[in-house]
Scaffold this motif. Structure first.
Motif, short mmCIF file in Angstrom:
data_model
loop_
_atom_site.label_atom_id
_atom_site.label_comp_id
_atom_site.label_asym_id
_atom_site.label_seq_id
_atom_site.Cartn_x
_atom_site.Cartn_y
_atom_site.Cartn_z
N VAL A 112 -6.20 -1.91 -6.05
CA VAL A 112 -7.52 -1.36 -5.04
C VAL A 112 -7.65 0.27 -4.65
N ALA A 113 -8.11 1.35 -4.73
CA ALA A 113 -8.07 2.54 -4.52
C ALA A 113 -8.92 2.55 -3.93
N ASP A 114 -9.23 3.20 -2.66
CA ASP A 114 -11.17 3.61 -2.24
C ASP A 114 -11.44 5.28 -2.37
N ASP A 115 -10.06 5.72 -2.43
CA ASP A 115 -10.81 7.39 -2.93
C ASP A 115 -9.84 7.98 -4.30
N MET A 116 -10.12 7.39 -5.47
CA MET A 116 -8.93 7.50 -6.67
C MET A 116 -8.70 8.66 -6.99
N SER B 268 0.95 -0.95 0.02
CA SER B 268 0.45 0.29 0.33
C SER B 268 1.03 1.30 0.18
N LEU B 269 0.49 1.89 -0.28
CA LEU B 269 1.09 3.68 -0.28
C LEU B 269 0.05 4.95 -0.18
N PRO B 270 0.65 5.42 0.03
CA PRO B 270 -0.03 6.89 0.09
C PRO B 270 -0.62 7.99 -1.05
N MET B 271 -1.86 7.99 -1.39
CA MET B 271 -1.73 8.93 -2.51
C MET B 271 -2.84 10.01 -2.53
N GLU C 153 -5.62 5.87 0.04
CA GLU C 153 -4.31 4.96 0.11
C GLU C 153 -4.77 4.32 -1.47
N ILE C 154 -3.84 3.92 -1.84
CA ILE C 154 -3.63 2.75 -2.85
C ILE C 154 -3.11 1.64 -2.45
#
Lengths: 264, 196
Positions: free
Chosen positions: A189-193, A167-170, A174-175
């Protein structure tokens, strides 16, 4: 009432029954309000016993749980109206699944300049690793026992026993890329792309030894919550990346990566 | 915790009400509320799971499964059937028992008897003090049981054994263990003044 059946209320309340006993006792419970009340009380009593056994779980578990629930559909409530919709099915955000099949990169026509750009990713990757990118260990997913039939292709990767998550912050969110070597595939997977700028799109790449960055498909822009399968064989990949590309996608990265994932 | 009264005082409104509220908001898809629910209950859930499963790594998996199941099913939580904590711990116990039984069926169980006790938070809250009071009440209540009742309850609940296995372990006739488990739990219920 059969007193012998009633006697099982205590054992049932603390799960000290076989599956067969549980099934038959639950049939009895449907007809016996006394037993239902007793089981509820004895369960509360057993729960009180657990006051003695507090143990704080490792901090990382919190992140895993919260990340997992954001991908997990909640069951529909049971309503009294008799309109009880069909049994709830799946544990996961199946509607997010997108199969990006048309994005296989065509390696024909690659230029030296692009080859040079590929190699220039190496320092990025090294830096990402050195910066102690959040690389969670393997998270083992157990399929829910009540929904074996409705597992989507992405769910199979997300729940694979050997699934590895990075996982990485973006942009404050988080992605995550989840890869299953056994299933040879990876899921993004991204919750808030964040939305891509007009005319652009985010493209996924797999870093394959000897080949460099190979297109793994586009990230669909619809909706801020994204679950997408990476195209191509992820088994040998040592990492993955995301770049901003023209909306139609590119055969090679044409800009610096906005995210780089290092696989362990 | 609020499922049973503390002595002659009214059950603490703070914990029980908060959990019910957090659970209700979680049921409407509120992930922040669920995070708060996790923070409030993770030590209870994980403690019970570890007590049954023992192996730390497996316990973590089970605890994660438990919270996912709580998330999925909180839309169906019925306050009329019990307190939030009781409901959550029921799910946790069932998952833990399922894990040890399936593990046993599949292969010899690797038991780690020494469970590393995770660092406990040092800023103990009022809630924590109340928990300790609960622990004392639980211990006193357990002390009122006969040896067989207490053994039967503990082997069933914390050991994850079936009543048939409990009978074998205690050397009592088949069919007696379920009676002892029930007698013991009823006595505990009355001593602790537990309501569902």
């Amino acid at each position: 009432m059969n007193p012998d059946t009633h006697a099982l209320a205590g054992a049932h309340a603390v799960d000290a029954v076989t599956d067969e006993e549980r099934r038959s006792f639950e049939l009895h419970l449907e007809e016996c309000a006394d037993c239902r009340a007793e089981v509820a009380e004895l369960r509360a009593t057993a729960a009180a016993l657990a006051a003695d056994t507090e143990l704080t779980p490792p901090p990382a578990l919190r992140g895993s749980v919260l990340s997992a629930i954001s991908r997990t559909r909640q069951l529909s409530p049971i309503t009294d109206g008799g309109s009880s919709a069909s049994a709830p099915t799946d544990a996961s955000a199946s509607s997010d699944e997108q199969d990006t099949e048309a994005q296989e990169a065509d390696a024909v026509g690659q230029t030296d300049e692009l080859a040079a750009r590929r190699t220039s990713w190496r320092p990025w990757l090294a830096a990402a690793v050195a910066a102690a990118v959040l690389a969670f260990g393997a998270v083992v997913w157990q399929p829910w026992d009540d929904a074996p039939a409705q597992i989507t292709a992405t769910d199979q990767i997300l729940r694979a026993p050997d699934a590895e998550r990075v996982s990485l912050p973006m942009d404050g969110s988080e992605i995550t890329i989840v890869r299953s070597p056994a299933k040879r595939q990876a899921v993004f997977v991204a919750d808030d792309m964040p939305a891509a700028p007009a005319g652009k799109a985010y493209q996924l790449w797999l870093d394959l030894p000897g080949k460099g960055m190979v297109s793994a498909g586009m990230i669909p822009t619809a909706g801020s919550s994204v679950t997408v399968m990476l195209t191509g064989d992820a088994t040998a990949a040592t990492g993955a990346g995301i770049t901003l590309e023209p909306a139609a996608g590119s055969t090679q990265p044409t800009s610096d990566p906005v995210a780089l994932f290092a696989f362990t | 915790m609020a499922a049973f009264g503390r002595g002659d005082s009214v059950p603490s409104p703070a914990v029980g009400t908060d959990l019910a509220d957090l659970l209700a908001r979680s049921a409407r898809g509120n992930e922040q509320a669920f995070a708060a629910l996790y923070d409030a209950t993770a030590a209870r859930v994980h403690g019970l799971v570890v007590r049954v499963v023992r192996d730390p790594a497996q316990s973590e998996e089970v605890t994660q499964e438990v919270f996912l199941e709580i998330w999925r099913q909180c839309t169906r939580f019925d306050p009329a059937k019990g307190s939030p904590l009781s409901w959550m711990l029921t799910i946790a116990h069932r998952r833990a028992v399922d894990r040890v039984r399936s593990a046993e069926a599949a292969r010899a169980r690797e038991i780690t008897w020494e469970v590393k006790s995770a660092e406990r938070d040092h800023d103990r809250t009022l809630e924590e003090v109340e928990v300790r009071l609960d622990q004392q009440r639980v211990r006193r209540a357990l002390a009122t049981l006969t040896e067989t009742q207490r053994g039967a309850v503990e082997l069933a609940y914390f050991g994850g054994h079936t009543h048939t296995e409990v009978a074998a372990l205690l050397g009592i006739p088949l069919g007696t263990a379920k009676t002892r488990i029930r007698d013991g739990l009823i006595r505990l219920r009355d001593t602790l003044e537990v309501t569902a």
